[in-house]
Design a protein around this motif. Structure first.
Motif, mmCIF file in Angstrom:
data_model
loop_
_atom_site.group_PDB
_atom_site.id
_atom_site.type_symbol
_atom_site.label_atom_id
_atom_site.label_comp_id
_atom_site.label_asym_id
_atom_site.label_seq_id
_atom_site.Cartn_x
_atom_site.Cartn_y
_atom_site.Cartn_z
ATOM 1 N N ALA A 148 22.042 2.726 25.975
ATOM 2 C CA ALA A 148 22.191 3.621 24.529
ATOM 3 C C ALA A 148 23.709 3.429 23.307
ATOM 4 C CB ALA A 148 21.615 5.356 25.289
ATOM 5 N N LEU A 149 24.649 3.345 24.019
ATOM 6 C CA LEU A 149 25.518 3.173 23.424
ATOM 7 C C LEU A 149 25.722 1.823 22.984
ATOM 8 C CD1 LEU A 149 27.950 4.298 26.350
ATOM 9 C CD2 LEU A 149 27.225 5.839 25.097
ATOM 10 N N TYR A 150 25.777 0.943 23.013
ATOM 11 C CA TYR A 150 25.422 -0.589 22.759
ATOM 12 C C TYR A 150 24.407 -0.357 20.903
ATOM 13 C CZ TYR A 150 27.853 -3.282 25.644
ATOM 14 O OH TYR A 150 27.803 -4.007 26.866
ATOM 15 N N GLN A 151 23.107 0.518 21.410
ATOM 16 C CA GLN A 151 21.898 1.016 20.405
ATOM 17 C C GLN A 151 22.460 1.613 18.861
ATOM 18 O OE1 GLN A 151 19.030 1.883 21.076
ATOM 19 N NE2 GLN A 151 17.453 1.250 20.277
ATOM 20 N N GLN A 152 23.768 2.884 19.389
ATOM 21 C CA GLN A 152 24.178 4.133 18.779
ATOM 22 C C GLN A 152 25.295 2.908 17.438
ATOM 23 O OE1 GLN A 152 25.624 7.179 21.019
ATOM 24 N NE2 GLN A 152 23.230 7.037 21.130
ATOM 25 N N ALA A 153 25.724 1.996 18.447
ATOM 26 C CA ALA A 153 26.561 1.277 17.778
ATOM 27 C C ALA A 153 26.587 0.461 16.442
ATOM 28 C CB ALA A 153 28.080 0.981 18.681
ATOM 29 N N TRP A 154 25.412 -0.243 17.585
ATOM 30 C CA TRP A 154 25.137 -1.864 16.101
ATOM 31 C C TRP A 154 23.836 -1.790 15.794
ATOM 32 C CZ3 TRP A 154 26.307 -4.974 21.441
ATOM 33 C CH2 TRP A 154 27.843 -4.903 21.609
ATOM 34 N N HIS A 155 22.915 -0.200 16.217
ATOM 35 C CA HIS A 155 21.886 -0.047 15.186
ATOM 36 C C HIS A 155 20.421 -1.366 15.801
ATOM 37 C CE1 HIS A 155 24.363 2.791 13.133
ATOM 38 N NE2 HIS A 155 25.273 2.263 13.376
ATOM 39 N N PHE A 156 20.274 -1.374 16.843
ATOM 40 C CA PHE A 156 19.212 -2.274 17.194
ATOM 41 C C PHE A 156 17.922 -1.303 17.431
ATOM 42 C CE2 PHE A 156 21.893 -3.086 20.580
ATOM 43 C CZ PHE A 156 21.830 -2.158 21.522
ATOM 44 N N SER A 157 16.761 -1.760 17.417
ATOM 45 C CA SER A 157 15.670 -1.384 17.629
ATOM 46 C C SER A 157 15.225 -1.221 18.770
ATOM 47 C CB SER A 157 14.311 -1.609 16.660
ATOM 48 O OG SER A 157 14.598 -3.677 17.695
ATOM 49 N N ASP A 158 14.040 -0.638 19.552
ATOM 50 C CA ASP A 158 14.099 -0.431 20.823
ATOM 51 C C ASP A 158 13.496 -1.990 21.600
ATOM 52 O OD1 ASP A 158 14.603 2.119 21.702
ATOM 53 O OD2 ASP A 158 11.902 2.688 21.613
ATOM 54 N N PRO A 159 12.407 -2.846 20.770
ATOM 55 C CA PRO A 159 12.545 -3.773 21.022
ATOM 56 C C PRO A 159 13.442 -4.993 21.018
ATOM 57 C CG PRO A 159 10.865 -3.350 19.792
ATOM 58 C CD PRO A 159 11.709 -2.905 19.672
ATOM 59 N N VAL A 160 13.963 -5.168 20.548
ATOM 60 C CA VAL A 160 15.578 -6.030 20.344
ATOM 61 C C VAL A 160 16.275 -5.512 22.100
ATOM 62 C CG1 VAL A 160 17.671 -6.436 20.251
ATOM 63 C CG2 VAL A 160 16.198 -6.078 18.489
ATOM 64 N N LEU A 161 16.378 -3.849 22.166
ATOM 65 C CA LEU A 161 16.706 -3.328 22.825
ATOM 66 C C LEU A 161 16.515 -4.126 24.406
ATOM 67 C CD1 LEU A 161 18.533 -1.251 25.434
ATOM 68 C CD2 LEU A 161 16.670 0.546 24.580
ATOM 69 N N THR A 162 15.246 -3.567 24.422
ATOM 70 C CA THR A 162 14.117 -4.104 25.807
ATOM 71 C C THR A 162 14.183 -6.105 25.569
ATOM 72 O OG1 THR A 162 12.344 -4.898 24.264
ATOM 73 C CG2 THR A 162 12.701 -2.141 26.390
ATOM 74 N N VAL A 163 14.734 -6.697 24.619
ATOM 75 C CA VAL A 163 14.844 -7.522 24.518
ATOM 76 C C VAL A 163 16.138 -8.331 25.673
ATOM 77 C CG1 VAL A 163 15.037 -9.480 23.757
ATOM 78 C CG2 VAL A 163 13.011 -8.915 22.544
ATOM 79 N N ILE A 164 17.138 -7.667 25.051
ATOM 80 C CA ILE A 164 18.997 -7.215 25.587
ATOM 81 C C ILE A 164 18.743 -7.178 27.090
ATOM 82 C CG2 ILE A 164 20.565 -6.757 25.829
ATOM 83 C CD1 ILE A 164 20.125 -5.849 22.942
ATOM 84 N N PHE A 165 17.353 -6.206 27.365
ATOM 85 C CA PHE A 165 17.378 -6.158 28.812
ATOM 86 C C PHE A 165 16.848 -7.192 29.527
ATOM 87 C CE2 PHE A 165 14.407 -5.002 32.091
ATOM 88 C CZ PHE A 165 15.241 -4.470 33.017
ATOM 89 N N SER A 166 15.756 -7.945 29.278
ATOM 90 C CA SER A 166 14.945 -8.849 29.652
ATOM 91 C C SER A 166 15.527 -9.766 29.155
ATOM 92 C CB SER A 166 13.321 -8.542 29.210
ATOM 93 O OG SER A 166 13.016 -7.898 29.640
ATOM 94 N N VAL A 167 16.534 -10.760 28.566
ATOM 95 C CA VAL A 167 16.469 -11.792 28.914
ATOM 96 C C VAL A 167 17.668 -12.650 30.180
ATOM 97 C CG1 VAL A 167 18.671 -11.073 27.761
ATOM 98 C CG2 VAL A 167 17.559 -13.913 27.019
ATOM 99 N N PHE A 168 18.347 -11.485 30.754
ATOM 100 C CA PHE A 168 18.633 -11.580 32.146
ATOM 101 C C PHE A 168 17.826 -11.521 33.295
ATOM 102 C CE2 PHE A 168 19.587 -9.170 35.711
ATOM 103 C CZ PHE A 168 20.541 -9.858 36.040
ATOM 104 N N ALA A 169 16.381 -10.850 32.856
ATOM 105 C CA ALA A 169 15.242 -10.984 33.670
ATOM 106 C C ALA A 169 15.075 -12.576 33.688
ATOM 107 C CB ALA A 169 14.792 -10.101 34.188
ATOM 108 N N LEU A 170 14.857 -12.949 32.966
ATOM 109 C CA LEU A 170 14.553 -14.462 32.917
ATOM 110 C C LEU A 170 15.305 -15.733 32.770
ATOM 111 C CD1 LEU A 170 12.333 -13.589 29.013
ATOM 112 C CD2 LEU A 170 11.494 -14.270 31.132
#
Length: 405
Positions: A48-70
């Motif tokens: 959430a802090l990264y999202q506030q600072a860099w202004h990206f969307s929810d889909p980008v948020l879940t991609v950032i999370f999921s790219v780790f798992a992939l």
């Protein structure tokens, strides 16, 4: 998902030289697993802090999370059995060093691209080291306390996940610049553990040729474990998928009821989920059967109760679902590893985590896009029905299993 039998089998594991060295190696291995998993969940309060600072969307948020798992999934498919060929110790030490580098990149990140690079490196190293450490714990199991390694393999990751989100949540709430503090902390921990590996951990595998051939993408499940995999897969998919939702979008769930509840309250939801996962009984099919019931009850309670003004209900349902998660993780590993030879352990563990992280990443990405178009409340309802359906399928499988109680 197709599987093939492991095409190589290592000789029986070498025992540690003394009881004391075996205990130290066991504790270091369990601690390292917990640290690796803590580093995987620690970014959850920071997203959430990264999202506030860099202004990206929810889909980008879940991609950032999921790219780790992939990335982790790719690693499990290619390097999951690498420690059987190169040895446990060098694989563990190298992987921990790469994790330290990933934390350094995250520490210096100034945008989404650097964060994605860090998450990919972290995922690749996590997949490699998780299989090696899990197999090492099994190698170091004590015949006087059978089942200790399986218990540690199930509980250490859950404790690590809970500790990671707790540390990050408290840091985000009370420490200046948490997006720098958290990566710095884990950088230091991974560097120390990589150095300690060379001193404390004995080589329990018998390195042999065939490392490159072993890196061809495959799932190594021996025939003896395939029935256990068939009945364990649905609940494993359910709990890991639910964990992905809680890890990425979970901290925002309380905002549906109390918009001004604050970030700490949202992080405590995920903390309740992971902490409850550590509170369960011994691994057994019966425990997994009850775990599926807990999971269904928890998700059924949490999803509709989001329409009511009750944070207490959200936490209650979350705790029930978390308890189901912990028992399913421990029970599934116990069933899969029952009767496995020493040379099959790393491959089986890699297969288990492959299923888990695939379930963690792909549905979560879908949830991010659904949340962007239909809202978080609709997303939680759809996701809840998906998890409940899988848990119900698992209930049928375990009920029909011979000897169930």
């Amino acid at each position: 998902m197709s599987t093939t039998a492991s095409r190589s089998a290592a000789a029986p594991a070498r025992p540690a030289r003394t009881s004391g060295s075996r205990t130290r190696a066991f504790l270091l291995s369990a601690t390292a697993i917990a640290t690796v998993q803590a580093a995987s969940t620690a970014p959850t309060p920071l997203f959430a802090l990264y999202q506030q600072a860099w202004h990206f969307s929810d889909p980008v948020l879940t991609v950032i999370f999921s790219v780790f798992a992939l990335a982790l999934l790719l690693s499990l498919l290619t390097t999951g059995s690498l420690s059987e060929h190169l040895g446990r110790r060098p694989v563990i030490a190298a992987s921990l060093a790469v994790l330290a580098v990933a934390m350094l990149i995250q520490l210096l990140a100034h945008g989404v691209p650097e964060l994605l690079i860090a998450r990919v490196l972290q995922g690749l190293a996590t997949g490699t080291v998780t299989s090696a450490l899990s197999a090492l714990l099994l190698d170091l199991d004590d015949s006087r306390r059978p089942g200790r390694a399986a218990l540690a393999n199930a509980v250490a990751p859950v404790i690590g996940m809970a500790a990671g989100v707790l540390i990050a949540a408290l840091t985000a709430a009370y420490v200046p610049d948490p997006t720098r503090t958290i990566p710095l902390l884990f950088l230091a921990l991974f560097a120390l553990q990589a150095a300690a590996t060379a001193v404390v951990i004995p080589e329990t595998a018998h390195p042999h040729k065939g490392a490159l051939a072993a890196m061809r993408p495959r799932l190594a499940v021996p025939p003896t474990a395939r029935r256990a995999l068939a009945i364990s897969a649905p609940p494993v998919v359910a709990v890991w998928a639910l964990g992905g939702l809680y890890s990425s979008l979970g901290p925002r769930l309380p905002s549906l009821i109390a918009p001004h509840s604050g970030a700490l309250t949202g992080n405590l939801v995920f903390l309740a989920f992971t902490t409850s996962a550590a509170c369960h009984g011994r691994p057994a099919p019966t425990v997994m059967l009850w775990a599926c019931r807990l999971l269904i009850a928890g998700v059924a309670l949490t999803t509709p109760i989001l329409q009511l003004p009750s944070l207490a209900g959200v936490f209650a349902g979350t705790c029930l679902a978390g308890a189901g998660l912990g028992a399913i993780m421990q029970g599934a590993l116990s069933l899969l590893l029952s009767g496995a030879d020493a040379g099959e352990r790393a491959g089986i563990v890699a297969t288990y985590y492959t299923i888990g992280y695939f379930s963690l990443s792909v549905p979560t990405i879908g949830a991010g896009f659904l949340a962007a178009h239909s809202g978080l409340l609709t997303t939680t309802r759809v996701y809840g029905l998906f998890v409940i359906a899988l848990a119900a399928l698992a209930l049928i499988g375990f009920t029909r299993r011979p000897g169930h109680s």
